[in-house]
Scaffold this motif. Structure first.
Motif, mmCIF file in Angstrom:
data_model
loop_
_atom_site.group_PDB
_atom_site.id
_atom_site.type_symbol
_atom_site.label_atom_id
_atom_site.label_comp_id
_atom_site.label_asym_id
_atom_site.label_seq_id
_atom_site.Cartn_x
_atom_site.Cartn_y
_atom_site.Cartn_z
ATOM 1 N N ARG A 68 0.736 -1.131 0.198
ATOM 2 C CA ARG A 68 -0.013 0.101 -0.043
ATOM 3 C C ARG A 68 0.896 1.187 -0.032
ATOM 4 N N GLY A 69 0.380 2.091 -0.622
ATOM 5 C CA GLY A 69 1.114 3.633 -0.743
ATOM 6 C C GLY A 69 0.361 4.285 0.441
ATOM 7 N N ILE A 70 1.319 5.331 0.895
ATOM 8 C CA ILE A 70 0.737 5.998 1.775
ATOM 9 C C ILE A 70 1.342 7.714 1.572
ATOM 10 N N ILE A 71 0.516 8.613 1.818
ATOM 11 C CA ILE A 71 0.922 9.939 1.839
ATOM 12 C C ILE A 71 1.064 10.445 3.347
ATOM 13 N N GLN A 72 2.201 10.652 3.575
ATOM 14 C CA GLN A 72 2.762 10.932 5.117
ATOM 15 C C GLN A 72 2.395 12.468 5.313
ATOM 16 N N HIS A 73 3.014 13.182 4.664
ATOM 17 C CA HIS A 73 2.810 14.911 4.759
ATOM 18 C C HIS A 73 2.707 15.439 3.273
ATOM 19 N N ALA A 74 1.677 16.147 3.217
ATOM 20 C CA ALA A 74 1.727 17.028 1.925
ATOM 21 C C ALA A 74 1.194 18.534 2.219
ATOM 22 N N CYS A 75 2.052 19.466 1.605
ATOM 23 C CA CYS A 75 1.352 20.813 1.927
ATOM 24 C C CYS A 75 1.941 21.759 0.769
ATOM 25 N N VAL A 76 1.390 22.798 0.716
ATOM 26 C CA VAL A 76 1.805 23.990 -0.106
ATOM 27 C C VAL A 76 1.728 25.179 0.707
ATOM 28 N N SER A 77 2.606 25.882 0.472
ATOM 29 C CA SER A 77 2.631 27.293 1.185
ATOM 30 C C SER A 77 1.645 28.136 1.022
ATOM 31 N N PRO A 78 1.060 28.603 2.303
ATOM 32 C CA PRO A 78 -0.398 29.251 2.077
ATOM 33 C C PRO A 78 -0.528 30.280 0.756
ATOM 34 N N ASP A 79 0.898 31.140 0.535
ATOM 35 C CA ASP A 79 0.768 32.014 -0.393
ATOM 36 C C ASP A 79 1.051 31.620 -1.725
ATOM 37 N N CYS A 80 0.944 30.307 -1.780
ATOM 38 C CA CYS A 80 1.088 29.675 -3.199
ATOM 39 C C CYS A 80 0.091 28.764 -3.634
ATOM 40 N N ARG A 81 -1.027 28.574 -2.725
ATOM 41 C CA ARG A 81 -2.062 27.787 -2.977
ATOM 42 C C ARG A 81 -2.975 28.218 -4.252
ATOM 43 N N ARG A 82 -3.753 27.541 -4.726
ATOM 44 C CA ARG A 82 -4.725 27.666 -6.047
ATOM 45 C C ARG A 82 -3.916 27.888 -7.252
ATOM 46 N N MET A 83 -2.710 27.333 -7.156
ATOM 47 C CA MET A 83 -1.903 27.461 -8.644
ATOM 48 C C MET A 83 -1.648 26.144 -9.034
#
Length: 150
Positions: A68-83
């Motif tokens: 099984r695959g697992i995504i542990q941590h994923a994030c985008v800087s708040p000032d770069c979201r919706r891109m």
């Protein structure tokens, strides 16, 4: 210029700083330099970073156990979201998992993370109501939870 590439241990400091900024739940063992190095050594082809003008603005820590695959941590800087950065990072990791013969992937998201949960729903990750998530620490860890992040 926006660039995507495999994550390496050299990305630890900017990735960790971004995880703190985005209030990803961390702990002092698994998310230490040594813990992330061990994870990347075991899963060298499935985690990615997004860079904008040489700065890390998005990270996905992803791997598998052979089944099984697992995504542990994923994030985008708040000032770069919706891109489209998060969407692209997820796509890169899912394709990498497929290339390694993985057929299913899971992730855990904080219930109070409304934006994150909306993102995962939009990406086709369904909420399971037939499972209970349980864990047990095998060693004492210091939690770095969102409510403790300053």
């Amino acid at each position: 210029m926006l660039n995507y590439r495999l994550m390496t241990i050299n990305d630890y400091k900017p990735a960790y700083d971004l995880w703190i900024k985005c209030q990803n739940g961390l702990n002092n063992k698994d998310d230490s330099y040594e813990g992330i190095k061990k994870y990347l050594d075991r899963n060298p082809n499935t985690s990615f970073v997004a860079e904008l003008d040489g700065n890390v603005v998005g990270v996905i820590l992803c791997g598998h156990d052979g089944r099984r695959g697992i995504i542990q941590h994923a994030c985008v800087s708040p000032d770069c979201r919706r891109m489209g950065i998060g969407k692209k990072l997820v796509s890169l990791s899912l394709e990498a998992l497929k290339n390694e013969g993985i057929n299913k992937v899971l992730l855990v998201a904080f219930k109070k993370n409304e934006a994150g949960n909306a993102f995962w729903e939009a990406e086709g990750f369904t909420l399971r109501d037939d499972l209970n998530y349980r864990n047990k620490a095998l060693t004492e860890m210091i939690r770095i939870d969102p409510e403790y992040v300053k």
